[in-house]
Design a protein around this motif. Structure first.
Motif, PDB file in Angstrom:
ATOM      1  N   ARG A  48      19.522 -10.196 -10.239  1.00  0.00           N
ATOM      2  CA  ARG A  48      20.713 -10.718  -9.781  1.00  0.00           C
ATOM      3  C   ARG A  48      20.589 -11.095  -8.350  1.00  0.00           C
ATOM      4  O   ARG A  48      21.090 -12.365  -7.996  1.00  0.00           O
ATOM      5  CB  ARG A  48      21.868  -9.901  -9.729  1.00  0.00           C
ATOM      6  N   VAL A  49      19.696 -10.464  -7.568  1.00  0.00           N
ATOM      7  CA  VAL A  49      19.445 -10.894  -6.204  1.00  0.00           C
ATOM      8  C   VAL A  49      18.682 -12.237  -6.276  1.00  0.00           C
ATOM      9  O   VAL A  49      18.759 -13.246  -5.395  1.00  0.00           O
ATOM     10  CB  VAL A  49      18.620  -9.991  -5.502  1.00  0.00           C
ATOM     11  N   LEU A  50      17.777 -12.256  -6.974  1.00  0.00           N
ATOM     12  CA  LEU A  50      16.739 -13.418  -7.084  1.00  0.00           C
ATOM     13  C   LEU A  50      17.676 -14.735  -7.591  1.00  0.00           C
ATOM     14  O   LEU A  50      17.432 -15.606  -7.097  1.00  0.00           O
ATOM     15  CB  LEU A  50      15.606 -13.080  -8.026  1.00  0.00           C
ATOM     16  N   GLN A  51      18.742 -14.469  -8.537  1.00  0.00           N
ATOM     17  CA  GLN A  51      19.592 -15.340  -9.050  1.00  0.00           C
ATOM     18  C   GLN A  51      20.288 -15.979  -7.875  1.00  0.00           C
ATOM     19  O   GLN A  51      20.447 -17.206  -7.946  1.00  0.00           O
ATOM     20  CB  GLN A  51      20.013 -14.994 -10.214  1.00  0.00           C
ATOM     21  N   LYS A  52      20.806 -15.236  -7.216  1.00  0.00           N
ATOM     22  CA  LYS A  52      21.618 -15.583  -5.941  1.00  0.00           C
ATOM     23  C   LYS A  52      20.772 -16.535  -4.930  1.00  0.00           C
ATOM     24  O   LYS A  52      21.318 -17.353  -4.352  1.00  0.00           O
ATOM     25  CB  LYS A  52      22.279 -14.511  -5.388  1.00  0.00           C
ATOM     26  N   VAL A  53      19.792 -16.007  -4.530  1.00  0.00           N
ATOM     27  CA  VAL A  53      18.867 -16.545  -3.733  1.00  0.00           C
ATOM     28  C   VAL A  53      18.464 -18.030  -4.229  1.00  0.00           C
ATOM     29  O   VAL A  53      18.610 -19.151  -3.667  1.00  0.00           O
ATOM     30  CB  VAL A  53      17.408 -15.840  -3.354  1.00  0.00           C
ATOM     31  N   SER A  54      18.114 -18.073  -5.634  1.00  0.00           N
ATOM     32  CA  SER A  54      17.743 -19.427  -6.205  1.00  0.00           C
ATOM     33  C   SER A  54      18.923 -20.515  -6.300  1.00  0.00           C
ATOM     34  O   SER A  54      18.751 -21.712  -6.005  1.00  0.00           O
ATOM     35  CB  SER A  54      17.380 -19.052  -7.604  1.00  0.00           C
ATOM     36  N   GLU A 145      -4.957 -11.874  -4.195  1.00  0.00           N
ATOM     37  CA  GLU A 145      -5.078 -11.459  -3.017  1.00  0.00           C
ATOM     38  C   GLU A 145      -6.155 -10.296  -2.960  1.00  0.00           C
ATOM     39  O   GLU A 145      -6.192  -9.946  -3.509  1.00  0.00           O
ATOM     40  CB  GLU A 145      -3.564 -10.771  -2.540  1.00  0.00           C
ATOM     41  N   ILE A 146      -6.664 -10.547  -1.739  1.00  0.00           N
ATOM     42  CA  ILE A 146      -7.775  -9.347  -1.454  1.00  0.00           C
ATOM     43  C   ILE A 146      -7.107  -8.175  -1.466  1.00  0.00           C
ATOM     44  O   ILE A 146      -7.792  -7.135  -1.881  1.00  0.00           O
ATOM     45  CB  ILE A 146      -8.399  -9.715  -0.214  1.00  0.00           C
ATOM     46  N   ARG A 147      -6.051  -7.986  -0.557  1.00  0.00           N
ATOM     47  CA  ARG A 147      -5.417  -6.594  -0.442  1.00  0.00           C
ATOM     48  C   ARG A 147      -4.203  -6.738  -0.686  1.00  0.00           C
ATOM     49  O   ARG A 147      -3.025  -6.985  -0.019  1.00  0.00           O
ATOM     50  CB  ARG A 147      -5.707  -6.212   1.020  1.00  0.00           C
ATOM     51  N   PRO A 148      -3.501  -6.599  -2.083  1.00  0.00           N
ATOM     52  CA  PRO A 148      -2.032  -6.682  -2.382  1.00  0.00           C
ATOM     53  C   PRO A 148      -1.321  -5.728  -1.526  1.00  0.00           C
ATOM     54  O   PRO A 148      -1.843  -4.554  -1.521  1.00  0.00           O
ATOM     55  CB  PRO A 148      -2.021  -6.653  -3.867  1.00  0.00           C
ATOM     56  N   ARG A 149      -0.257  -5.934  -1.010  1.00  0.00           N
ATOM     57  CA  ARG A 149       0.278  -4.616  -0.410  1.00  0.00           C
ATOM     58  C   ARG A 149       1.953  -5.163  -0.258  1.00  0.00           C
ATOM     59  O   ARG A 149       2.261  -6.267  -0.420  1.00  0.00           O
ATOM     60  CB  ARG A 149      -0.029  -4.442   0.686  1.00  0.00           C
ATOM     61  N   PHE A 150       2.625  -4.310   0.437  1.00  0.00           N
ATOM     62  CA  PHE A 150       4.168  -4.322   0.909  1.00  0.00           C
ATOM     63  C   PHE A 150       4.992  -4.912  -0.398  1.00  0.00           C
ATOM     64  O   PHE A 150       5.714  -5.825  -0.086  1.00  0.00           O
ATOM     65  CB  PHE A 150       4.008  -5.491   2.036  1.00  0.00           C
ATOM     66  N   GLY A 151       4.713  -4.572  -1.590  1.00  0.00           N
ATOM     67  CA  GLY A 151       5.592  -4.933  -2.638  1.00  0.00           C
ATOM     68  C   GLY A 151       5.580  -6.319  -2.898  1.00  0.00           C
ATOM     69  O   GLY A 151       4.263  -6.997  -3.187  1.00  0.00           O
ATOM     70  N   LEU A 152       6.773  -6.998  -2.890  1.00  0.00           N
ATOM     71  CA  LEU A 152       6.775  -8.337  -3.225  1.00  0.00           C
ATOM     72  C   LEU A 152       6.472  -9.310  -2.143  1.00  0.00           C
ATOM     73  O   LEU A 152       6.092 -10.477  -2.135  1.00  0.00           O
ATOM     74  CB  LEU A 152       8.288  -8.795  -3.481  1.00  0.00           C
ATOM     75  N   MET A 153       6.097  -8.785  -0.849  1.00  0.00           N
ATOM     76  CA  MET A 153       5.443  -9.354   0.376  1.00  0.00           C
ATOM     77  C   MET A 153       4.334 -10.066   0.038  1.00  0.00           C
ATOM     78  O   MET A 153       4.155 -11.273   0.366  1.00  0.00           O
ATOM     79  CB  MET A 153       5.477  -8.644   1.526  1.00  0.00           C
ATOM     80  N   ARG A 154       3.284  -9.315  -0.224  1.00  0.00           N
ATOM     81  CA  ARG A 154       1.977  -9.926  -0.571  1.00  0.00           C
ATOM     82  C   ARG A 154       1.486  -9.719  -2.103  1.00  0.00           C
ATOM     83  O   ARG A 154       0.596  -8.615  -2.261  1.00  0.00           O
ATOM     84  CB  ARG A 154       1.063  -9.328   0.549  1.00  0.00           C
ATOM     85  N   ARG A 478       9.922 -13.122  -2.049  1.00  0.00           N
ATOM     86  CA  ARG A 478       9.493 -12.598  -0.593  1.00  0.00           C
ATOM     87  C   ARG A 478      11.095 -12.562   0.386  1.00  0.00           C
ATOM     88  O   ARG A 478      11.059 -11.762   0.961  1.00  0.00           O
ATOM     89  CB  ARG A 478       8.625 -13.691  -0.023  1.00  0.00           C
ATOM     90  N   LEU A 479      11.658 -13.778   0.115  1.00  0.00           N
ATOM     91  CA  LEU A 479      12.924 -13.690   0.839  1.00  0.00           C
ATOM     92  C   LEU A 479      13.956 -12.547   0.682  1.00  0.00           C
ATOM     93  O   LEU A 479      14.459 -12.103   1.327  1.00  0.00           O
ATOM     94  CB  LEU A 479      13.795 -15.243   0.698  1.00  0.00           C
ATOM     95  N   ALA A 480      13.939 -12.112  -0.712  1.00  0.00           N
ATOM     96  CA  ALA A 480      14.776 -11.304  -0.883  1.00  0.00           C
ATOM     97  C   ALA A 480      14.392  -9.814  -0.485  1.00  0.00           C
ATOM     98  O   ALA A 480      15.078  -9.026  -0.033  1.00  0.00           O
ATOM     99  CB  ALA A 480      14.850 -11.011  -2.540  1.00  0.00           C
TER     100      ALA A 480
END
Lengths: 599, 599
Positions: A48-54, A145-154, A478-480
């Motif tokens: 729902r958050v992603l749909q609102k941003v979209s 990504e070489i080092r995926p981290r921070f959840g949706l951030m990277r 990422r914005l979310a």
């Protein structure tokens, strides 16, 4: 929705995988679940958050006349070979997932779509009369990504809006770019986040100019430099500034001094009791081009300044043509292994002069030039300076360009701007620093892709000309998460109203109390009917658990059908400040409706 | 939108890549563009169609209480190894794209999401109080098709809605399944397509029961059998029926006859002047299990009937446990190469008896049983039948089970139902045939995945029990193309109003005529304001080109500001039947609004 009928499960403990608050909170509150490294499922609340941003993104994009489409995630390698990016993306940087189909044909999973859109433009845009055009999509993209981290951030799988504009000329492209710039401002304003638009480096996408949109947050991976007058803001990678003035040198006479144990500017300035601005620092780099060629670079810069390696890399790309290189795939301070490979004798590290002599270098076939000498603008006006002597433990003082050392032919700005520097546009303004999360990036691409792939149109004069392109990205997922990183407290998430999954939550403290249930059900129905998106916590749980969960998931307004029912009132709590008020039941719908902006 | 400002380009010629009308038309009309084999970009017009289909799907799913989410397209191999499908999907059938990340870890690109959703359910569903639940997503999926073709119909990247239900028991699952069944009916009805729900085979997804939703169209890849009373419809792969009665055999005496050149039922019946219903046909198959084991199978069936290989394969999976096989990865009529490998002497093909003797078979280590003998139900009551003699050129007549041949122990229904057969539910109903395009498939999965992956919940009695699942798919992009396949004419596409990219198109025959332009602009503005989604063809093109383009892209209503403006009228043309009428300008908005269902 009723919590009793939703996929709803919160966690007490922080997940082991999470490092930053937003990541921890999104997992604990049941918004996302890890499926693999850097790969997250978006559960119903998150969706729902992603749909609102979209929706905000879509509305603002449509308002500019851009058309929505959906391009392909599978991208044939042939396309990326046409643009010349296949090797860089799959090998050198390796950020594109590559695979083979059952016929052994190579495909990439799209991290970006310049190639695909340029193919379509080549096919469908024939005449200047079809221009300008802007096509966009909202889509899942992939980066290994070489080092995926921070959840949706990277993450390795994430949702982006990307747009591509096509114009007949540079001037038209700048108009399209400005439209996107303005749309991005409106998008950011509507989401309710604190943000800043900053000048940025264009990186692997290319083109002549670009800006990033940063959501300000302490955990941001990017540093932003800005002035208080609001006239300047840039990513530190790109920022420019006026350095402090150099102090006049006390060393009027050239001589070589014994300066034991002074391999750093700090130790040297202390030993000589001089200012770092009087020292010329010479930094050694090994740069590797995409054709395998290695070049050794000495960058001479004023002692109080640092080299900005992003700026340096961009300059090295421009200089690469003399070595047959188009892209820089490695830029490193040579380590011991590298040194052994190409240094004939131990390098006088910490004591290097701007003219490190060629006899240090073994003859190696992949070494293009023995040294490439560069000088930063800060260093060219130095007089009577201190610098290395090419002998460990010794420096020279009172040196001058044109006397003891030849001024390198290539003069550049490769200096790192810093907080405290004076601004270029107004020397009374001092650069301030903030941390940000990049959520948008807009580029003036020019004809890089249209020329490489032959995407031309017929001008009004009947000539063939390459389309002039721009490209524009927003990280939707990422914005979310950035919203959470900017807005949370010890109890959980605090969503801005515009992108909260629900506006309000009605909590029944005791589901065996008929009156509580009755009032709550009525409010739940009436609020939703009035456009206030409302959850009902009708679970058979203790009131304390429900309050904790409501705080954790971060719904802006909580309505509790508790004790004050006797007075015809309910408790209304604002999530952001925990402010609580008793409100007459028949005022709840109209008040909430007003609070959430009359949906 | 104004055509002058859209990415709009139509083609005169059919694209070389396209075989069926819908594919040709979607490319010619500028809805889709091929990016690679089986990989298509959805251009702005197509995206609108897909959004309309998605909206209908979403509304009907939400109405059932299902919750939308978004799962991951990258799926770690570990998950598919837990369910036991990794090898089948990536190797044996090879329909899942597989790749390695930079750490060398294996990932698949999701063709379906049972594994991912079961992982989430295992993590988040703890108690019976959370049940039932239904989660769905609308997402791009991937299949590495052996032969991608027909545009979006059998593409390698396509959009699906998939839903997964979780219940406490079988009865609950059947309720969830029925809800989805009803929702699918409403979805199909709302799209405006002629369709049929049919009993179906469950294939590689598994489970105990399933139905397909077929859009009826001549170019459909599936054959549907149905009865006129509306009480029975099934995919031919799954269909059952009553065969015609066998005629009594004229061969009362058992004997071996010289029957030269009669390797087929047709030639044999003609030679012996008997009915095919009096012949016992013995069909040889080689079946390969997922553990590498090969088994030879003889299926005995009445001569007028055919073997349904889908039914046969399902039965062979059940019989596989005795050979250590869980899945059948190959089912073929042995070719010459296979025969050379395992036949000690040339097989008497066309003359095989139900008891082909074991001495035909070489000893090979991968051959599990020399023969597995199966008999179809149609054959068990045959008396005095004709059949092969295991000697080329000779048949036996007057044979009987239990005398000359032992009745195989395994009796099955592996017969292909055919148009003209009598229905099982009412022998007065005769099966009819139609061709269809499968656009939906719903499955009663049961506990196949929850058991394999340990997704359990705590029952009301405090016991751990596996979740009972269903899964439900709709091909969103396939449905959109199926609509075209069902509805087009020589001039182009004829969209049903509900999923047309725009409801109406206002065409200005001559853009230099001020009155034409003025009226058109006003109608364009007013129609859009009234919710009638309207295009404006304001291009500087000949009227004939514009009419052709409007027909090709298939917009339901065309409004032409032409000659009749003098009488205060415009021409309104219905795309489906080309019916044209003059309509007073001030009646256009209200009439069109009514025609498109008062949006």
């Amino acid at each position: 929705m009723r919590l009793s009928q939703m996929l709803f499960a919160t966690l007490r403990e922080d997940p082991a995988e999470a490092e930053i608050p937003s990541h921890k909170l999104l997992v604990r509150a049941g918004y996302i679940r890890r499926i693999g490294s850097g790969i997250y499922a978006y559960l119903p609340l998150m969706w729902r958050v992603l749909q609102k941003v979209s929706r905000i993104v879509r509305e603002e994009m449509n308002a500019t006349g851009a058309e929505e489409c959906l391009l392909t995630q599978l991208q044939p390698s042939e396309l990326w070979k046409e643009s010349g990016r296949w090797d860089t993306y799959t090998q050198a940087e390796g950020i594109m997932f590559a695979l083979q189909d059952r016929q052994g044909r190579e495909l990439g999973l799209g991290p970006t779509h310049e190639e695909v859109i340029t193919l379509i433009a080549r096919d469908m845009i024939r005449s200047y009369r079809q221009l300008p055009l802007n096509l966009y999509q909202i889509q899942t993209k992939f980066r290994d990504e070489i080092r995926p981290r921070f959840g949706l951030m990277r993450g390795r799988e994430f949702i982006m809006k990307d747009a591509y504009s096509f114009d007949a000329d540079e001037a038209g492209m700048k108009v399209s770019y400005q439209k996107m710039h303005d749309a991005y401002h409106r998008i950011m304003q509507r989401t309710g986040l604190a943000f800043r638009a900053v000048d940025a480096d264009s990186g692997a996408i290319g083109g002549s100019g670009s800006q990033e949109f940063m959501v300000l947050a302490e955990a941001g991976e990017d540093e932003v430099l800005y002035t208080d007058d609001g006239k300047y803001a840039a990513n530190v990678e790109k920022a420019i500034s006026l350095p402090a003035d150099a102090e006049p040198s006390p060393f009027k006479r050239y001589e070589k001094l014994d300066t034991p144990n002074t391999p750093t500017i700090e130790t040297l300035a202390a030993f000589l009791k001089c200012s770092p601005t009087q020292i010329l620092k010479n930094v050694l780099y090994q740069v590797t081009y995409d054709n395998g060629m290695n070049v050794l670079v000495i960058v001479s810069i004023r002692g109080d300044q640092e080299v900005n390696e992003v700026k340096l890399q961009n300059e090295l790309v421009k200089l690469g043509s003399q070595y047959g290189g188009k892209a820089v795939i490695g830029l490193t301070v040579p380590d011991e292994v590298a040194q052994k490979e190409w240094a004939a004798k131990p390098l006088p590290l910490g004591y290097i002069a701007p003219d490190l002599s060629d006899d240090y270098i073994k003859s190696t076939k992949n070494l293009a030039a023995k040294f490439l000498r560069l000088v930063d603008k800060t260093a060219i006006d130095l007089k009577h300076f201190v610098t290395g002597s090419n002998e460990s433990g010794y420096h020279v003082v009172g040196a001058n360009w044109g006397k003891q050392f030849e001024l390198p032919k290539v003069v550049l700005d490769v200096r790192k701007a810093r907080p405290g520097d004076r601004a270029v546009h107004d020397s009374n303004q001092i650069l301030q620093s903030a941390r940000g999360i990049e959520i948008g990036h807009i580029f003036q691409l020019g004809t890089k892709y249209s020329t490489a792939m032959g995407a031309t149109y017929t001008t009004e004069q009947g000539e063939e000309a390459p389309l002039v392109m721009g490209c524009y990205g927003i990280g939707v997922s990422r914005l979310a998460q950035a919203a959470v990183e900017q807005s949370y407290d010890k109890d959980g998430i605090i969503w801005p109203v515009a992108i909260a999954p629900f506006h309000a939550i009605v909590v029944i403290p005791n589901v065996t109390d008929t009156e509580q249930v009755q009032v709550a059900e009525q409010l739940y129905t009436d609020l939703n009917a009035a456009g206030v998106e409302t959850l009902l916590d009708d679970r058979d749980e203790r009131a304390g658990v429900k309050f904790k969960d409501a705080d954790l998931i971060g719904i802006p307004y909580r309505i509790v059908t508790g004790r004050s029912l006797k007075q015809g009132k309910v408790e209304v709590v604002t999530r952001r400040d925990h402010a609580s008020q008793e409100m007459a039941i028949d005022e709840v719908v109209s008040t909430l409706r007003r609070w959430v902006g009359n949906p």
